[in-house]
Design a protein around this motif. Structure first.
Motif, PDB file in Angstrom:
ATOM      1  N   THR A  89     -52.385 -72.542 -55.135  1.00  0.00           N
ATOM      2  CA  THR A  89     -52.981 -71.864 -54.003  1.00  0.00           C
ATOM      3  C   THR A  89     -53.606 -70.849 -54.261  1.00  0.00           C
ATOM      4  OG1 THR A  89     -50.568 -72.196 -53.373  1.00  0.00           O
ATOM      5  CG2 THR A  89     -51.084 -70.037 -52.512  1.00  0.00           C
ATOM      6  N   ARG A  90     -54.710 -70.297 -53.774  1.00  0.00           N
ATOM      7  CA  ARG A  90     -55.595 -69.871 -55.074  1.00  0.00           C
ATOM      8  C   ARG A  90     -55.853 -67.949 -54.121  1.00  0.00           C
ATOM      9  NH1 ARG A  90     -62.452 -70.466 -53.739  1.00  0.00           N
ATOM     10  NH2 ARG A  90     -63.028 -69.181 -55.061  1.00  0.00           N
ATOM     11  N   LEU A  98     -49.992 -65.782 -59.111  1.00  0.00           N
ATOM     12  CA  LEU A  98     -50.647 -67.139 -58.189  1.00  0.00           C
ATOM     13  C   LEU A  98     -51.948 -67.508 -59.561  1.00  0.00           C
ATOM     14  CD1 LEU A  98     -52.880 -65.321 -55.843  1.00  0.00           C
ATOM     15  CD2 LEU A  98     -51.799 -66.959 -55.372  1.00  0.00           C
ATOM     16  N   LEU A  99     -51.810 -66.592 -60.663  1.00  0.00           N
ATOM     17  CA  LEU A  99     -52.797 -66.853 -61.598  1.00  0.00           C
ATOM     18  C   LEU A  99     -51.800 -68.352 -62.240  1.00  0.00           C
ATOM     19  CD1 LEU A  99     -54.773 -64.002 -63.165  1.00  0.00           C
ATOM     20  CD2 LEU A  99     -55.239 -65.534 -62.563  1.00  0.00           C
ATOM     21  N   VAL A 100     -50.670 -67.846 -62.373  1.00  0.00           N
ATOM     22  CA  VAL A 100     -49.834 -68.941 -63.181  1.00  0.00           C
ATOM     23  C   VAL A 100     -49.967 -71.011 -62.585  1.00  0.00           C
ATOM     24  CG1 VAL A 100     -47.562 -70.132 -63.245  1.00  0.00           C
ATOM     25  CG2 VAL A 100     -48.118 -67.837 -63.504  1.00  0.00           C
ATOM     26  N   LEU A 117     -58.383 -78.835 -56.177  1.00  0.00           N
ATOM     27  CA  LEU A 117     -58.477 -77.669 -54.739  1.00  0.00           C
ATOM     28  C   LEU A 117     -57.921 -76.763 -55.285  1.00  0.00           C
ATOM     29  CD1 LEU A 117     -60.222 -78.040 -52.478  1.00  0.00           C
ATOM     30  CD2 LEU A 117     -58.790 -79.002 -51.563  1.00  0.00           C
ATOM     31  N   GLY A 118     -57.753 -75.429 -54.354  1.00  0.00           N
ATOM     32  CA  GLY A 118     -57.968 -73.811 -54.109  1.00  0.00           C
ATOM     33  C   GLY A 118     -57.585 -73.786 -52.841  1.00  0.00           C
ATOM     34  N   VAL A 119     -56.054 -73.683 -52.502  1.00  0.00           N
ATOM     35  CA  VAL A 119     -55.951 -73.875 -50.939  1.00  0.00           C
ATOM     36  C   VAL A 119     -55.460 -72.100 -50.370  1.00  0.00           C
ATOM     37  CG1 VAL A 119     -54.328 -74.713 -49.321  1.00  0.00           C
ATOM     38  CG2 VAL A 119     -54.958 -76.208 -51.088  1.00  0.00           C
ATOM     39  N   HIS A 120     -55.773 -72.225 -49.418  1.00  0.00           N
ATOM     40  CA  HIS A 120     -55.465 -70.517 -48.757  1.00  0.00           C
ATOM     41  C   HIS A 120     -53.516 -70.102 -48.462  1.00  0.00           C
ATOM     42  CE1 HIS A 120     -55.291 -67.136 -46.430  1.00  0.00           C
ATOM     43  NE2 HIS A 120     -56.482 -66.436 -46.512  1.00  0.00           N
ATOM     44  N   HIS A 121     -52.903 -69.962 -48.512  1.00  0.00           N
ATOM     45  CA  HIS A 121     -51.862 -69.707 -48.877  1.00  0.00           C
ATOM     46  C   HIS A 121     -51.709 -69.540 -46.573  1.00  0.00           C
ATOM     47  CE1 HIS A 121     -47.481 -68.964 -49.587  1.00  0.00           C
ATOM     48  NE2 HIS A 121     -47.203 -68.265 -48.420  1.00  0.00           N
ATOM     49  N   ASP A 341     -60.414 -68.829 -60.680  1.00  0.00           N
ATOM     50  CA  ASP A 341     -60.417 -66.987 -59.938  1.00  0.00           C
ATOM     51  C   ASP A 341     -58.891 -67.838 -58.717  1.00  0.00           C
ATOM     52  OD1 ASP A 341     -61.654 -68.741 -57.475  1.00  0.00           O
ATOM     53  OD2 ASP A 341     -62.819 -66.685 -57.639  1.00  0.00           O
ATOM     54  N   VAL A 342     -58.596 -66.162 -58.138  1.00  0.00           N
ATOM     55  CA  VAL A 342     -58.061 -66.558 -57.516  1.00  0.00           C
ATOM     56  C   VAL A 342     -57.812 -65.504 -56.551  1.00  0.00           C
ATOM     57  CG1 VAL A 342     -56.011 -67.033 -58.944  1.00  0.00           C
ATOM     58  CG2 VAL A 342     -56.135 -64.497 -59.050  1.00  0.00           C
TER      59      VAL A 342
END
Length: 355
Positions: A89-90, A98-100, A117-121, A341-342
């Motif tokens: 989750t980005r 989120l950083l964890v 891959l960063g995903v939109h919550h 990044d988040v």
């Protein structure tokens, strides 16, 4: 021409107060399937403070995410070497939390030499009904009621989202939680208020339904919360009478929230002409809301789809699934890039531009 090899995608969710890890596998036909998932809720820890404490949430994610990963892999009968991609989750969510998840995902991806891959919550919530036994088909209207978010979206396909309406102040989940606090109920307040409402009369208090008769599809629940505050100060002091009055106020509050969500959802269906409604997010587990939507939509010949009850709250399965669907639809190509990044604030309708 041979079909592409299936991908095993590990998903990590750590946006707020639940640590979720899951594993899905893409398929030659259809959407990915869930292999295993694990979830740890911080509910008991935060209950002591009456709400989420961000620093404590982040620390607990650190403690839980790797043991949960090991648990999920063991349940699926797989090892870390079998992971082909790591999703996380980005955003949006608590920055530290989120950083964890982002840090663990990128470290794991780098160690295995696999893409991340960063995903939109909220996209995870939006697509979570595809994990159910009765998945929807595109296009559909989606009612997203998750934590601080209440939105109506038109969904044409994966990554194709049009914002129809959203809250201009408090979200439905916040209205549940804040009203519960005014009634002296514990944390998390929404489920506690719903349980108390079962003992009350929903017609006992005439509470406002903000923006119910407006021409737009936006929501507003701040005025309802204020009305509950006013009525809570007028409750009787007699113990027996107080118990029933609290139940009545809980039932009336829930009825007001449900009516607004119902009427706005039906208006969105009329506006778009779609015949499918997807309801996702924690408030989507509310029994009164489901009953009202099921009844109203059945009368109109509209299909309603929900996530499985266990997947209504934040979870890793929805993150892994969203990643798998984006890859399968050709919307995203995960890359071996481990600088991350988040995005604590990240509008869902801007996802294409922000991907």
């Amino acid at each position: 021409m041979s079909s592409p090899a299936p991908l095993r995608i590990l998903g990590i969710e750590s946006s707020c107060d639940e640590t979720g890890v899951a594993l899905v596998q893409t398929q030659a036909v259809g959407w990915p399937r869930l292999l295993a998932h694990g979830l740890h809720t911080q509910m008991r820890m935060h209950a002591e403070y009456g709400g989420v404490v961000p620093e404590l949430a982040s620390r607990d994610h650190i403690r839980r995410v790797l043991p949960l990963t090991e648990q999920v892999l063991a349940e699926a009968g797989l090892a870390t070497r079998d992971i082909d991609c790591v999703a996380y989750t980005r955003g949006p969510g608590l920055a530290g939390a989120l950083l964890v998840g982002a840090g663990v995902a990128c470290a794991l991806g780098a160690s295995l030499g696999v893409p991340v891959l960063g995903v939109h919550h909220l996209e995870g919530h939006l697509l979570s009904p595809f994990l159910s036994a009765d998945p929807p088909e595109f296009p559909f209207v989606a009612l997203l009621v998750s934590g601080g978010h209440t939105q109506l979206m038109r969904v044409v396909g994966v990554g194709q989202y049009e914002l129809l309406g959203e809250t201009i102040d408090d979200a439905a989940g916040e209205a549940f939680d804040k009203s519960a606090k005014l009634l002296g109920l514990g944390y998390p307040g929404g489920p506690a208020l719903s349980r108390l409402a079962e003992q009350g009369n929903a017609q006992a208090f005439a509470l406002p339904r903000p923006l119910l008769h407006s021409h737009g599809l936006d929501f507003s629940f701040a005025g309802l919360k204020t009305a509950v505050l006013v009525q809570s100060k007028k409750l009787p002091t007699d113990e027996a009478a107080l118990a029933q009055a609290r139940a009545d106020l809980a039932a009336s509050t829930q009825a007001a929230i449900v009516e607004v969500l119902l009427k706005k959802s039906l208006a969105a269906l009329r506006q778009t002409g779609d015949q499918r409604l997807v309801v996702a997010g924690g408030v989507g587990a509310n029994r009164a809301l489901r009953e009202a939507l099921n009844l109203a939509c059945a009368r109109r010949g509209v299909r309603v789809h929900y996530p499985e009850l266990a997947l209504c709250t934040d979870n890793g399965a929805m993150i892994a699934m969203a990643a798998g669907m984006r890859i399968a639809a050709g919307v995203d190509t995960p890359i071996k890039r481990y600088a991350f990044d988040v995005k604590p604030r990240w509008p869902l309708d801007a996802i294409a531009a922000a991907a």
